[in-house]
Scaffold this active site. Sequence first.
Site, mmCIF file in Angstrom:
data_model
loop_
_atom_site.group_PDB
_atom_site.id
_atom_site.type_symbol
_atom_site.label_atom_id
_atom_site.label_comp_id
_atom_site.label_asym_id
_atom_site.label_seq_id
_atom_site.Cartn_x
_atom_site.Cartn_y
_atom_site.Cartn_z
ATOM 1 N N ASP A 38 0.859 -1.190 0.000
ATOM 2 C CA ASP A 38 0.000 0.000 0.000
ATOM 3 C C ASP A 38 0.893 1.237 0.000
ATOM 4 O OD1 ASP A 38 -3.246 0.425 0.938
ATOM 5 O OD2 ASP A 38 -1.919 2.174 0.857
ATOM 6 N N ASP A 73 4.591 2.429 -4.843
ATOM 7 C CA ASP A 73 3.534 2.819 -5.785
ATOM 8 C C ASP A 73 3.334 1.665 -6.768
ATOM 9 O OD1 ASP A 73 1.998 3.859 -7.809
ATOM 10 O OD2 ASP A 73 3.430 5.427 -8.378
ATOM 11 N N ILE A 74 2.159 1.066 -6.763
ATOM 12 C CA ILE A 74 1.927 -0.121 -7.583
ATOM 13 C C ILE A 74 1.914 0.211 -9.078
ATOM 14 C CG2 ILE A 74 -0.613 -0.144 -7.611
ATOM 15 C CD1 ILE A 74 1.846 -3.116 -7.230
ATOM 16 N N TYR A 169 -12.318 7.188 -14.318
ATOM 17 C CA TYR A 169 -12.421 5.975 -13.486
ATOM 18 C C TYR A 169 -13.204 4.885 -14.232
ATOM 19 C CZ TYR A 169 -13.561 3.416 -9.123
ATOM 20 O OH TYR A 169 -13.716 2.482 -8.140
ATOM 21 N N LYS A 173 -11.686 1.313 -15.163
ATOM 22 C CA LYS A 173 -12.281 0.095 -14.609
ATOM 23 C C LYS A 173 -12.825 -0.820 -15.707
ATOM 24 C CE LYS A 173 -11.713 0.446 -10.111
ATOM 25 N NZ LYS A 173 -10.695 -0.432 -9.477
ATOM 26 N N THR A 203 -16.315 2.971 2.324
ATOM 27 C CA THR A 203 -14.900 3.177 2.656
ATOM 28 C C THR A 203 -14.614 4.666 2.478
ATOM 29 O OG1 THR A 203 -14.129 2.953 0.381
ATOM 30 C CG2 THR A 203 -14.308 0.913 1.672
HETATM 31 N N1 NAD Z 1 -15.664 1.083 -1.944
HETATM 32 C C1 NAD Z 1 -16.466 0.847 -2.974
HETATM 33 O O1 NAD Z 1 -17.707 0.852 -2.873
HETATM 34 C C2 NAD Z 1 -15.868 0.569 -4.323
HETATM 35 C C3 NAD Z 1 -16.733 0.521 -5.431
HETATM 36 C C4 NAD Z 1 -16.211 0.185 -6.669
HETATM 37 C C5 NAD Z 1 -14.851 -0.096 -6.804
HETATM 38 N N2 NAD Z 1 -14.021 -0.017 -5.730
HETATM 39 C C6 NAD Z 1 -12.601 -0.339 -5.930
HETATM 40 O O2 NAD Z 1 -12.174 -1.187 -4.864
HETATM 41 C C7 NAD Z 1 -10.791 -0.932 -4.601
HETATM 42 C C8 NAD Z 1 -10.589 -0.616 -3.116
HETATM 43 O O3 NAD Z 1 -11.272 0.592 -2.802
HETATM 44 P P1 NAD Z 1 -11.576 1.075 -1.300
HETATM 45 O O4 NAD Z 1 -12.961 1.595 -1.336
HETATM 46 O O5 NAD Z 1 -11.166 0.026 -0.339
HETATM 47 O O6 NAD Z 1 -10.578 2.340 -1.211
HETATM 48 P P2 NAD Z 1 -9.557 2.848 -0.075
HETATM 49 O O7 NAD Z 1 -9.163 4.225 -0.455
HETATM 50 O O8 NAD Z 1 -10.138 2.628 1.283
HETATM 51 O O9 NAD Z 1 -8.319 1.864 -0.253
HETATM 52 C C9 NAD Z 1 -7.510 1.913 -1.409
HETATM 53 C C10 NAD Z 1 -6.070 1.720 -0.982
HETATM 54 O O10 NAD Z 1 -5.252 1.735 -2.165
HETATM 55 C C11 NAD Z 1 -4.048 2.406 -1.844
HETATM 56 N N3 NAD Z 1 -3.424 2.949 -3.056
HETATM 57 C C12 NAD Z 1 -3.865 3.980 -3.822
HETATM 58 N N4 NAD Z 1 -2.995 4.189 -4.827
HETATM 59 C C13 NAD Z 1 -2.006 3.269 -4.709
HETATM 60 C C14 NAD Z 1 -0.829 2.987 -5.450
HETATM 61 N N5 NAD Z 1 -0.498 3.712 -6.519
HETATM 62 N N6 NAD Z 1 -0.047 1.966 -5.040
HETATM 63 C C15 NAD Z 1 -0.378 1.228 -3.956
HETATM 64 N N7 NAD Z 1 -1.463 1.465 -3.206
HETATM 65 C C16 NAD Z 1 -2.268 2.467 -3.579
HETATM 66 C C17 NAD Z 1 -4.481 3.522 -0.903
HETATM 67 O O11 NAD Z 1 -3.381 4.001 -0.123
HETATM 68 C C18 NAD Z 1 -5.559 2.843 -0.070
HETATM 69 O O12 NAD Z 1 -5.057 2.313 1.141
HETATM 70 C C19 NAD Z 1 -10.377 0.192 -5.547
HETATM 71 O O13 NAD Z 1 -9.801 -0.357 -6.717
HETATM 72 C C20 NAD Z 1 -11.688 0.874 -5.881
HETATM 73 O O14 NAD Z 1 -11.624 1.565 -7.098
HETATM 74 C C21 NAD Z 1 -14.504 0.323 -4.496
#
Ligand code: NAD
Length: 307
Positions: A38, A73-74, A169, A173, A203
């Site tokens: 992360d 950074d991924i 986005y 996606k 989240t």
């Molecule tokens: N929460 C939802 O309802 C929802 C809906 C659709 C899609 N998503 C997808 O699910 C995934 C998780 O989302 P979440 O809601 O848990 O978000 P979140 O922000 O709580 O967690 C995402 C994590 O990714 C890390 N991150 C961001 N950029 C990064 C990088 N370049 N390298 C490494 N780590 C990185 C952040 O530091 C964070 O801890 C994401 O891909 C998001 O797009 C979430």
Amino acid sequence: MSRTLDGRVVIVTGAGRGIGASISRLFAQQGAKLVVNDLGAGPDGTGGDDGPARDIADEIVRGGAEAVSDGGDIADTATGKRLVDLALDTYGKLDVVVNVAGILRDKMIFNLDDEDWDAVIRVHLRGHFSTIKPAAAYWRQQRNPDGHFRIINFTSDSALQGSPGQPNYAAAKMGIIGLTASVANALGRYGVTANAIAPGAATRLTATIPQEKRLSGDRPAEDDSRSPDNIAPLVSYLASEASDWISGRTLGAAGYGVTLWNNPEVRASISSDGPWDLEDLGQQMEKEFRPLAEGLHPSIFMRQVPK
Ligand SMILES: NC(=O)c1ccc[n+]([C@@H]2O[C@H](COP(=O)([O-])OP(=O)(O)OC[C@H]3O[C@@H](n4cnc5c(N)ncnc54)[C@H](O)[C@@H]3O)[C@@H](O)[C@H]2O)c1
């Protein structure tokens, strides 16, 4: 008691918070050995702090399971390679890659800057490529069609349904769905399955979306049904050896529900004996396609589009 992921070696990106942290905790409880990554970035991808990755690894180790962390950074492909090397050096193998890291920079298309386009495409698409390429190269070398290797990617309803305020986005996606289908087809012979999950959970990412623009599923629930913990069981099943039968698919998980999406499929086609006459093409499309197109399920976002 046998656990569904006993001894499975897993990389989770974006593991420090939200859905990634919930997945990492359940995987550890189910016996997996983890490499957690992360960047510790803000919801828009700015900044960085290796605390969130370290904290989740420490928590897992305190709970009696195994985890090592990486704060890179991924979207930098050196990070993906480093994670695969870390799994191999620490645990001697790699079974599962879960690509969760993601960011948001929501703007309407007419206000979207190049930088906000590039940043979102980069984290999601290059971020997925970053782990999948070195993992696939390793699995190909294993020459084990019964390896039960797994790629689990994260997509979104935003793409599947065309969220109007998230063009960058939604594009990223939907790209993940194409990437998932491609690697599922390319790597099946090496014992790898690949699937994509569109989650819905409360989240910090969904908290950045203004209340009136949130889908009903993104609104906080009065019970814990919107917890990101509710996404983890589906991911755990897909990561297990039992899920060999499903690959190249898109699934949804939100609250206590799990959904199977269909893949785009041909509904009708028309053809001409030679180059189309424009008038004829229009007439035939209206006759054959229009009733079908109008009968397709409308996007859940259409209610946000003023008439
Ligand atoms: N929460 C939802 O309802 C929802 C809906 C659709 C899609 N998503 C997808 O699910 C995934 C998780 O989302 P979440 O809601 O848990 O978000 P979140 O922000 O709580 O967690 C995402 C994590 O990714 C890390 N991150 C961001 N950029 C990064 C990088 N370049 N390298 C490494 N780590 C990185 C952040 O530091 C964070 O801890 C994401 O891909 C998001 O797009 C979430």
